[in-house]
Design a protein around this motif. Structure first.
Motif, PDB file in Angstrom:
ATOM      1  N   THR A 127     -80.656 -44.490 -16.950  1.00  0.00           N
ATOM      2  CA  THR A 127     -79.353 -45.155 -16.771  1.00  0.00           C
ATOM      3  C   THR A 127     -79.315 -46.069 -15.548  1.00  0.00           C
ATOM      4  N   ARG A 128     -80.466 -46.542 -15.091  1.00  0.00           N
ATOM      5  CA  ARG A 128     -80.499 -47.479 -13.970  1.00  0.00           C
ATOM      6  C   ARG A 128     -80.189 -48.881 -14.468  1.00  0.00           C
ATOM      7  N   MET A 129     -79.327 -49.574 -13.769  1.00  0.00           N
ATOM      8  CA  MET A 129     -78.918 -50.912 -14.187  1.00  0.00           C
ATOM      9  C   MET A 129     -79.985 -51.939 -13.816  1.00  0.00           C
ATOM     10  N   MET A 130     -80.351 -52.768 -14.786  1.00  0.00           N
ATOM     11  CA  MET A 130     -81.292 -53.850 -14.545  1.00  0.00           C
ATOM     12  C   MET A 130     -80.531 -55.165 -14.397  1.00  0.00           C
ATOM     13  N   ALA A 131     -80.994 -56.004 -13.511  1.00  0.00           N
ATOM     14  CA  ALA A 131     -80.367 -57.303 -13.296  1.00  0.00           C
ATOM     15  C   ALA A 131     -80.486 -58.155 -14.555  1.00  0.00           C
ATOM     16  N   PRO A 132     -79.590 -59.106 -14.753  1.00  0.00           N
ATOM     17  CA  PRO A 132     -79.742 -60.024 -15.890  1.00  0.00           C
ATOM     18  C   PRO A 132     -81.139 -60.648 -15.882  1.00  0.00           C
ATOM     19  N   HIS A 133     -81.774 -60.647 -17.024  1.00  0.00           N
ATOM     20  CA  HIS A 133     -83.138 -61.179 -17.100  1.00  0.00           C
ATOM     21  C   HIS A 133     -83.453 -61.601 -18.529  1.00  0.00           C
ATOM     22  N   HIS A 148     -97.113 -61.052 -20.792  1.00  0.00           N
ATOM     23  CA  HIS A 148     -95.713 -60.645 -20.733  1.00  0.00           C
ATOM     24  C   HIS A 148     -95.187 -60.799 -19.303  1.00  0.00           C
ATOM     25  N   THR A 149     -94.016 -61.381 -19.181  1.00  0.00           N
ATOM     26  CA  THR A 149     -93.389 -61.461 -17.879  1.00  0.00           C
ATOM     27  C   THR A 149     -91.873 -61.447 -18.062  1.00  0.00           C
ATOM     28  N   ARG A 150     -91.152 -61.589 -16.968  1.00  0.00           N
ATOM     29  CA  ARG A 150     -89.695 -61.642 -17.002  1.00  0.00           C
ATOM     30  C   ARG A 150     -89.205 -62.813 -16.173  1.00  0.00           C
ATOM     31  N   MET A 151     -88.041 -63.310 -16.552  1.00  0.00           N
ATOM     32  CA  MET A 151     -87.375 -64.342 -15.764  1.00  0.00           C
ATOM     33  C   MET A 151     -86.040 -63.818 -15.282  1.00  0.00           C
ATOM     34  N   TYR A 152     -85.851 -63.827 -13.966  1.00  0.00           N
ATOM     35  CA  TYR A 152     -84.585 -63.441 -13.366  1.00  0.00           C
ATOM     36  C   TYR A 152     -83.858 -64.698 -12.877  1.00  0.00           C
ATOM     37  N   PHE A 153     -82.643 -64.534 -12.378  1.00  0.00           N
ATOM     38  CA  PHE A 153     -81.783 -65.666 -12.049  1.00  0.00           C
ATOM     39  C   PHE A 153     -81.532 -65.745 -10.543  1.00  0.00           C
ATOM     40  N   SER A 154     -81.701 -66.932  -9.975  1.00  0.00           N
ATOM     41  CA  SER A 154     -81.603 -67.097  -8.529  1.00  0.00           C
ATOM     42  C   SER A 154     -80.211 -66.815  -7.991  1.00  0.00           C
ATOM     43  N   ASP A 155     -79.185 -66.933  -8.822  1.00  0.00           N
ATOM     44  CA  ASP A 155     -77.820 -66.685  -8.376  1.00  0.00           C
ATOM     45  C   ASP A 155     -77.392 -65.230  -8.581  1.00  0.00           C
ATOM     46  N   GLU A 156     -78.358 -64.347  -8.817  1.00  0.00           N
ATOM     47  CA  GLU A 156     -78.094 -62.916  -8.978  1.00  0.00           C
ATOM     48  C   GLU A 156     -78.866 -62.131  -7.912  1.00  0.00           C
ATOM     49  N   ALA A 157     -78.803 -62.616  -6.659  1.00  0.00           N
ATOM     50  CA  ALA A 157     -79.626 -62.039  -5.595  1.00  0.00           C
ATOM     51  C   ALA A 157     -79.345 -60.551  -5.379  1.00  0.00           C
ATOM     52  N   GLU A 158     -78.087 -60.163  -5.388  1.00  0.00           N
ATOM     53  CA  GLU A 158     -77.747 -58.762  -5.151  1.00  0.00           C
ATOM     54  C   GLU A 158     -78.267 -57.868  -6.267  1.00  0.00           C
ATOM     55  N   ALA A 159     -78.061 -58.296  -7.511  1.00  0.00           N
ATOM     56  CA  ALA A 159     -78.563 -57.514  -8.646  1.00  0.00           C
ATOM     57  C   ALA A 159     -80.083 -57.488  -8.669  1.00  0.00           C
ATOM     58  N   ASN A 160     -80.720 -58.613  -8.328  1.00  0.00           N
ATOM     59  CA  ASN A 160     -82.185 -58.666  -8.294  1.00  0.00           C
ATOM     60  C   ASN A 160     -82.750 -57.692  -7.266  1.00  0.00           C
ATOM     61  N   ALA A 161     -82.087 -57.590  -6.120  1.00  0.00           N
ATOM     62  CA  ALA A 161     -82.579 -56.714  -5.055  1.00  0.00           C
ATOM     63  C   ALA A 161     -82.581 -55.252  -5.474  1.00  0.00           C
ATOM     64  N   ALA A 162     -81.712 -54.892  -6.414  1.00  0.00           N
ATOM     65  CA  ALA A 162     -81.619 -53.505  -6.868  1.00  0.00           C
ATOM     66  C   ALA A 162     -82.349 -53.265  -8.185  1.00  0.00           C
ATOM     67  N   ASP A 163     -82.918 -54.300  -8.781  1.00  0.00           N
ATOM     68  CA  ASP A 163     -83.544 -54.166 -10.100  1.00  0.00           C
ATOM     69  C   ASP A 163     -84.770 -53.264 -10.026  1.00  0.00           C
ATOM     70  N   PRO A 164     -84.854 -52.229 -10.874  1.00  0.00           N
ATOM     71  CA  PRO A 164     -85.965 -51.282 -10.795  1.00  0.00           C
ATOM     72  C   PRO A 164     -87.324 -51.889 -11.139  1.00  0.00           C
ATOM     73  N   VAL A 165     -87.356 -52.901 -12.004  1.00  0.00           N
ATOM     74  CA  VAL A 165     -88.634 -53.518 -12.365  1.00  0.00           C
ATOM     75  C   VAL A 165     -89.125 -54.428 -11.245  1.00  0.00           C
ATOM     76  N   LEU A 166     -88.252 -55.247 -10.701  1.00  0.00           N
ATOM     77  CA  LEU A 166     -88.651 -56.094  -9.576  1.00  0.00           C
ATOM     78  C   LEU A 166     -89.140 -55.253  -8.410  1.00  0.00           C
ATOM     79  N   ASN A 167     -88.524 -54.110  -8.212  1.00  0.00           N
ATOM     80  CA  ASN A 167     -88.905 -53.264  -7.087  1.00  0.00           C
ATOM     81  C   ASN A 167     -90.227 -52.545  -7.304  1.00  0.00           C
ATOM     82  N   LEU A 168     -90.764 -52.603  -8.514  1.00  0.00           N
ATOM     83  CA  LEU A 168     -92.100 -52.063  -8.758  1.00  0.00           C
ATOM     84  C   LEU A 168     -93.183 -52.958  -8.175  1.00  0.00           C
TER      85      LEU A 168
END
Length: 208
Positions: A127-133, A148-168
């Motif tokens: 149930t961890r929230m992932m940033a829009p991607h 395989h990769t992902r694209m995140y959004f530059s205007d979602e800095a707060e959500a990106n900082a908490a994203d579990p995949v980015l933090n891997l």
């Protein structure tokens, strides 16, 4: 008998591609041959959400555009739900949003383009929230297995900082290779996302 074939040499292998545009991305070859075209337009006029364009280039290790690359994306709708039976969230589906697209790089410029909407955040594992991607898959001549990769959004800095995949991704500076830059052109929102196949600025790819 099978054992009688033991003297035959193994057939030589080769890398994937080049891809037949007529069969895989006919709209780029000027054909309209499928009832449901696999194109680069994911959203319709009635689709909910913020309309956006995603564009970029697939670059090799020297920074040269790969002009025959094929790119696929799939994403959640504006509410954060995928149009797939495996997504059992209670969020509503959008009947006017396909959520999947395929296109190729333009032969003249090396630019790929998708017309879609900005996805909402998605509930992931535990149930961890992932940033829009947006999920991205790339194949081209010279690649043995699709990347395989992902694209995140530059205007979602707060959500990106908490994203579990980015933090891997241990090297924090490498996370920037997955973030598309938001810009505006002609009154429309455009996210620029270049994919670098190798080299110092190589995009982070995932083993899926």
């Amino acid at each position: 008998m099978p054992q009688a074939l033991g003297y035959l040499k193994e057939t030589a292998s080769q890398t994937a591609g080049p891809y037949v545009h007529i069969g895989l991305i006919p709209h780029m070859a000027g054909f309209d041959i499928f009832q449901n075209n696999f194109g680069n337009v994911l959203a319709g006029a009635a689709t909910h959400g913020e309309p956006i364009t995603i564009e970029g280039r697939v670059l090799d290790g020297t920074g040269t555009p790969v002009r025959d690359a094929l790119v696929e994306i799939w994403q959640a709708n504006a509410e954060g739900r995928y149009n797939h039976p495996a997504d059992r969230q209670s969020k509503p589906l959008d009947p006017d949003f396909r959520g999947w697209g395929r296109t190729g790089a333009e032969f003249s410029t090396g630019l790929y383009t998708f017309h879609t909407i900005k996805p909402g955040p998605v509930i992931g594992r535990h149930t961890r929230m992932m940033a829009p991607h947006v999920n991205v898959w790339i194949v081209s001549r010279g690649i043995n297995i699709g990347l395989h990769t992902r694209m995140y959004f530059s205007d979602e800095a707060e959500a990106n900082a908490a994203d579990p995949v980015l933090n891997l991704i241990e090297q924090e500076e490498r996370r920037a290779t997955l973030v598309a830059t938001r810009t505006s052109r002609g009154g429309k929102i455009v996210y620029v996302f270049d994919i670098v196949l190798q080299g110092e600025k190589e995009t982070v790819f995932f083993d899926v």
